[in-house]
Design a protein around this motif. Structure first.
Motif, PDB file in Angstrom:
ATOM      1  N   SER A  66      -4.061  -3.286   5.127  1.00  0.00           N
ATOM      2  CA  SER A  66      -3.084  -3.249   4.037  1.00  0.00           C
ATOM      3  C   SER A  66      -3.187  -4.494   3.167  1.00  0.00           C
ATOM      4  O   SER A  66      -3.125  -4.417   1.934  1.00  0.00           O
ATOM      5  CB  SER A  66      -1.671  -3.127   4.607  1.00  0.00           C
ATOM      6  N   LEU A  67      -3.343  -5.654   3.800  1.00  0.00           N
ATOM      7  CA  LEU A  67      -3.470  -6.899   3.042  1.00  0.00           C
ATOM      8  C   LEU A  67      -4.788  -6.942   2.266  1.00  0.00           C
ATOM      9  O   LEU A  67      -4.826  -7.400   1.116  1.00  0.00           O
ATOM     10  CB  LEU A  67      -3.358  -8.098   3.988  1.00  0.00           C
ATOM     11  N   ALA A  68      -5.846  -6.454   2.886  1.00  0.00           N
ATOM     12  CA  ALA A  68      -7.140  -6.429   2.205  1.00  0.00           C
ATOM     13  C   ALA A  68      -7.094  -5.514   0.987  1.00  0.00           C
ATOM     14  O   ALA A  68      -7.695  -5.803  -0.052  1.00  0.00           O
ATOM     15  CB  ALA A  68      -8.237  -5.988   3.172  1.00  0.00           C
ATOM     16  N   TRP A  69      -6.382  -4.389   1.113  1.00  0.00           N
ATOM     17  CA  TRP A  69      -6.226  -3.489  -0.037  1.00  0.00           C
ATOM     18  C   TRP A  69      -5.511  -4.204  -1.187  1.00  0.00           C
ATOM     19  O   TRP A  69      -5.905  -4.082  -2.349  1.00  0.00           O
ATOM     20  CB  TRP A  69      -5.456  -2.236   0.373  1.00  0.00           C
ATOM     21  N   LEU A  70      -4.471  -4.954  -0.856  1.00  0.00           N
ATOM     22  CA  LEU A  70      -3.745  -5.704  -1.887  1.00  0.00           C
ATOM     23  C   LEU A  70      -4.662  -6.706  -2.583  1.00  0.00           C
ATOM     24  O   LEU A  70      -4.648  -6.825  -3.818  1.00  0.00           O
ATOM     25  CB  LEU A  70      -2.566  -6.458  -1.262  1.00  0.00           C
ATOM     26  N   LEU A  71      -5.439  -7.439  -1.816  1.00  0.00           N
ATOM     27  CA  LEU A  71      -6.334  -8.436  -2.403  1.00  0.00           C
ATOM     28  C   LEU A  71      -7.373  -7.780  -3.307  1.00  0.00           C
ATOM     29  O   LEU A  71      -7.834  -8.400  -4.275  1.00  0.00           O
ATOM     30  CB  LEU A  71      -7.013  -9.244  -1.301  1.00  0.00           C
ATOM     31  N   GLY A  72      -7.726  -6.527  -3.006  1.00  0.00           N
ATOM     32  CA  GLY A  72      -8.669  -5.810  -3.846  1.00  0.00           C
ATOM     33  C   GLY A  72      -8.030  -5.120  -5.028  1.00  0.00           C
ATOM     34  O   GLY A  72      -8.718  -4.663  -5.940  1.00  0.00           O
ATOM     35  N   LEU A  99       0.810  -1.212   0.000  1.00  0.00           N
ATOM     36  CA  LEU A  99       0.000   0.000   0.000  1.00  0.00           C
ATOM     37  C   LEU A  99       0.846   1.266   0.000  1.00  0.00           C
ATOM     38  O   LEU A  99       0.505   2.256  -0.658  1.00  0.00           O
ATOM     39  CB  LEU A  99      -0.940  -0.026   1.211  1.00  0.00           C
ATOM     40  N   LEU A 100       1.960   1.262   0.724  1.00  0.00           N
ATOM     41  CA  LEU A 100       2.788   2.463   0.851  1.00  0.00           C
ATOM     42  C   LEU A 100       4.030   2.434  -0.032  1.00  0.00           C
ATOM     43  O   LEU A 100       4.828   3.371   0.004  1.00  0.00           O
ATOM     44  CB  LEU A 100       3.205   2.648   2.323  1.00  0.00           C
ATOM     45  N   ASP A 101       4.220   1.400  -0.815  1.00  0.00           N
ATOM     46  CA  ASP A 101       5.384   1.270  -1.704  1.00  0.00           C
ATOM     47  C   ASP A 101       4.915   0.648  -3.017  1.00  0.00           C
ATOM     48  O   ASP A 101       4.726  -0.554  -3.104  1.00  0.00           O
ATOM     49  CB  ASP A 101       6.463   0.410  -1.034  1.00  0.00           C
ATOM     50  N   ARG A 102       4.731   1.468  -4.031  1.00  0.00           N
ATOM     51  CA  ARG A 102       4.180   0.989  -5.296  1.00  0.00           C
ATOM     52  C   ARG A 102       5.148   1.222  -6.455  1.00  0.00           C
ATOM     53  O   ARG A 102       4.756   1.520  -7.579  1.00  0.00           O
ATOM     54  CB  ARG A 102       2.829   1.653  -5.565  1.00  0.00           C
ATOM     55  N   GLU A 103       6.428   1.086  -6.153  1.00  0.00           N
ATOM     56  CA  GLU A 103       7.450   1.293  -7.173  1.00  0.00           C
ATOM     57  C   GLU A 103       7.207   0.422  -8.406  1.00  0.00           C
ATOM     58  O   GLU A 103       7.458   0.831  -9.535  1.00  0.00           O
ATOM     59  CB  GLU A 103       8.837   0.997  -6.588  1.00  0.00           C
ATOM     60  N   HIS A 104       6.721  -0.805  -8.177  1.00  0.00           N
ATOM     61  CA  HIS A 104       6.556  -1.747  -9.283  1.00  0.00           C
ATOM     62  C   HIS A 104       5.112  -1.815  -9.789  1.00  0.00           C
ATOM     63  O   HIS A 104       4.653  -2.858 -10.249  1.00  0.00           O
ATOM     64  CB  HIS A 104       7.040  -3.131  -8.853  1.00  0.00           C
ATOM     65  N   THR A 119      -3.640   8.677   8.791  1.00  0.00           N
ATOM     66  CA  THR A 119      -4.974   8.859   9.357  1.00  0.00           C
ATOM     67  C   THR A 119      -6.003   8.015   8.618  1.00  0.00           C
ATOM     68  O   THR A 119      -6.904   7.425   9.229  1.00  0.00           O
ATOM     69  CB  THR A 119      -5.371  10.345   9.295  1.00  0.00           C
ATOM     70  N   GLU A 120      -5.866   7.911   7.284  1.00  0.00           N
ATOM     71  CA  GLU A 120      -6.838   7.162   6.491  1.00  0.00           C
ATOM     72  C   GLU A 120      -6.803   5.679   6.820  1.00  0.00           C
ATOM     73  O   GLU A 120      -7.852   5.032   6.946  1.00  0.00           O
ATOM     74  CB  GLU A 120      -6.578   7.383   4.996  1.00  0.00           C
ATOM     75  N   ILE A 121      -5.604   5.108   6.965  1.00  0.00           N
ATOM     76  CA  ILE A 121      -5.500   3.685   7.305  1.00  0.00           C
ATOM     77  C   ILE A 121      -6.098   3.435   8.689  1.00  0.00           C
ATOM     78  O   ILE A 121      -6.843   2.476   8.899  1.00  0.00           O
ATOM     79  CB  ILE A 121      -4.035   3.200   7.256  1.00  0.00           C
ATOM     80  N   VAL A 122      -5.773   4.315   9.636  1.00  0.00           N
ATOM     81  CA  VAL A 122      -6.308   4.187  10.996  1.00  0.00           C
ATOM     82  C   VAL A 122      -7.833   4.255  10.969  1.00  0.00           C
ATOM     83  O   VAL A 122      -8.527   3.466  11.636  1.00  0.00           O
ATOM     84  CB  VAL A 122      -5.734   5.291  11.909  1.00  0.00           C
ATOM     85  N   ALA A 123      -8.374   5.166  10.162  1.00  0.00           N
ATOM     86  CA  ALA A 123      -9.823   5.337  10.106  1.00  0.00           C
ATOM     87  C   ALA A 123     -10.502   4.101   9.522  1.00  0.00           C
ATOM     88  O   ALA A 123     -11.505   3.618  10.069  1.00  0.00           O
ATOM     89  CB  ALA A 123     -10.161   6.575   9.261  1.00  0.00           C
ATOM     90  N   VAL A 124      -9.960   3.569   8.432  1.00  0.00           N
ATOM     91  CA  VAL A 124     -10.554   2.385   7.808  1.00  0.00           C
ATOM     92  C   VAL A 124     -10.439   1.186   8.749  1.00  0.00           C
ATOM     93  O   VAL A 124     -11.389   0.399   8.893  1.00  0.00           O
ATOM     94  CB  VAL A 124      -9.892   2.079   6.450  1.00  0.00           C
ATOM     95  N   ALA A 125      -9.301   1.046   9.407  1.00  0.00           N
ATOM     96  CA  ALA A 125      -9.129  -0.057  10.360  1.00  0.00           C
ATOM     97  C   ALA A 125     -10.161   0.030  11.477  1.00  0.00           C
ATOM     98  O   ALA A 125     -10.755  -0.983  11.886  1.00  0.00           O
ATOM     99  CB  ALA A 125      -7.710  -0.038  10.924  1.00  0.00           C
ATOM    100  N   ALA A 129       6.284   0.953   7.732  1.00  0.00           N
ATOM    101  CA  ALA A 129       5.737   2.188   8.298  1.00  0.00           C
ATOM    102  C   ALA A 129       4.246   2.111   8.573  1.00  0.00           C
ATOM    103  O   ALA A 129       3.672   3.068   9.101  1.00  0.00           O
ATOM    104  CB  ALA A 129       6.020   3.368   7.356  1.00  0.00           C
ATOM    105  N   VAL A 130       3.613   0.976   8.263  1.00  0.00           N
ATOM    106  CA  VAL A 130       2.173   0.895   8.493  1.00  0.00           C
ATOM    107  C   VAL A 130       1.852   0.943   9.990  1.00  0.00           C
ATOM    108  O   VAL A 130       0.739   1.290  10.386  1.00  0.00           O
ATOM    109  CB  VAL A 130       1.582  -0.374   7.837  1.00  0.00           C
ATOM    110  N   SER A 131       2.841   0.613  10.816  1.00  0.00           N
ATOM    111  CA  SER A 131       2.624   0.700  12.268  1.00  0.00           C
ATOM    112  C   SER A 131       2.503   2.158  12.716  1.00  0.00           C
ATOM    113  O   SER A 131       1.972   2.437  13.790  1.00  0.00           O
ATOM    114  CB  SER A 131       3.768   0.014  13.029  1.00  0.00           C
ATOM    115  N   GLN A 132       3.024   3.074  11.894  1.00  0.00           N
ATOM    116  CA  GLN A 132       2.799   4.503  12.122  1.00  0.00           C
ATOM    117  C   GLN A 132       1.854   4.979  11.014  1.00  0.00           C
ATOM    118  O   GLN A 132       2.147   5.907  10.260  1.00  0.00           O
ATOM    119  CB  GLN A 132       4.107   5.294  12.070  1.00  0.00           C
ATOM    120  N   ALA A 133       0.732   4.290  10.913  1.00  0.00           N
ATOM    121  CA  ALA A 133      -0.158   4.433   9.764  1.00  0.00           C
ATOM    122  C   ALA A 133      -0.708   5.847   9.604  1.00  0.00           C
ATOM    123  O   ALA A 133      -0.788   6.620  10.552  1.00  0.00           O
ATOM    124  CB  ALA A 133      -1.322   3.454   9.907  1.00  0.00           C
TER     125      ALA A 133
END
Length: 283
Positions: A228-234, A177-182, A211-217, A205-209
């Motif tokens: 983060s994993l759910a976003w990848l699967l989607g 989610l936070l690294d999309r170089e590829h 505001t948006e990640i915190v809100a969705v969680a 860095a997701v442990s210092q997520a």
């Protein structure tokens, strides 16, 4: 609704949320016993795709999985990687795509199988023609030692070149989610129906997520890592995340992410997050 399974190479069906075995301790003792328990628990939880490599402990990680899981369940696919030579003082470990070296690593048999169902080239060796590297793996495939062939840490151009030589079943590049170089490589895999196994699927860095990640969680009663994993699967039906861990609790948390359902709005909110700089590492 996005499928929870994917057919690697159009043939071998696996559940899309897999397990990366890189972090499992292999030295004798209580830590190794715990690692064996984690691997067995992953299978108990329904994981059918496990990722390892010769590089991980120079074969010790493969041997650990064999000790823990052999004879393997019929639906379990263990993917491994070759193409990195161990240190030979004064020389450090190095990428090595020489045909004789690749053949030797494939034939070492540490997983106790006659056929490696998914064998990935760990890195492209710039000193050896790609046709020689992949040609060797294709010969082993024809001989029955390899089922499907994949790549790791490749560019779009390298993927295109490889597809002229072999049927590429998978690509394993760093992506989250936070690294999309590829991103472009994932898009190419999506268009071609090639499995994309993102390593480091949860950014450190997701442990210092944000505001948006915190809100969705919070909305879902989940952790930032699960979101983060759910976003990848989607992200695409070809994405097969392989989160790794050395503890059963963390494993169970990761596997539970497969049942997390993001709404279209939640996924788009996450997708708009500005990616961060990558943390250098090897997988």
């Amino acid at each position: 609704m996005t499928s929870s399974t994917f057919r690697i190479g159009g043939e071998r069906s696996v559940r899309r949320l897999g397990f990366g075995a890189m972090h499992l301790p292999t030295a004798p003792g209580p830590a190794r016993d715990a690692a064996i328990a984690v691997a067995r628990r992953a299978v108990d939880l329904g994981v059918t795709l496990i990722d390892t490599a010769h590089l991980y402990g120079w074969g010790a990680n493969e041997e650990l999985l064999a000790e823990a899981l052999y004879p393997y369940p019929d639906d379990l696919l263990i993917a491994t990687k070759v193409g990195v030579a161990p240190p030979d003082p004064p020389h450090d470990a190095a990428i090595c795509g020489r045909p004789d070296f690749l053949r030797d690593q494939v034939e070492q048999g540490r997983l106790r199988v006659d056929r490696l169902e998914l064998l990935q080239l760990h890195r492209v060796d710039p000193e050896v023609p790609l046709a020689d590297q992949l040609g060797t793996l294709r010969e082993l495939q024809v001989q029955g030692s390899i089922g499907h062939i994949g790549l790791s840490e490749v560019t779009v151009a390298e993927l295109e070149e490889a597809r002229k030589i072999i049927d590429v079943a998978s690509v394993q590049n760093r992506y989250n989610l936070l690294d999309r170089e590829h991103e472009a490589v994932l898009d190419a895999c999506d268009a071609a129906g090639i499995a994309f196994l993102p390593w480091r699927p949860v950014h450190p860095a997701v442990s210092q997520a944000t505001t948006e990640i915190v809100a969705v969680a919070a909305e879902l009663g989940a952790t930032a890592a699960q979101v983060s994993l759910a976003w990848l699967l989607g992200r695409s039906p070809v994405v097969l995340p392989i989160p790794g861990t050395g503890t059963i609790g963390h494993l169970e948390e990761n596997v539970a992410a497969a049942s997390l359902r993001l709404s279209g709005d939640q996924w788009r909110r996450l997708d708009r997050i500005q990616p961060r700089r990558a943390f250098p590492s090897t997988a």
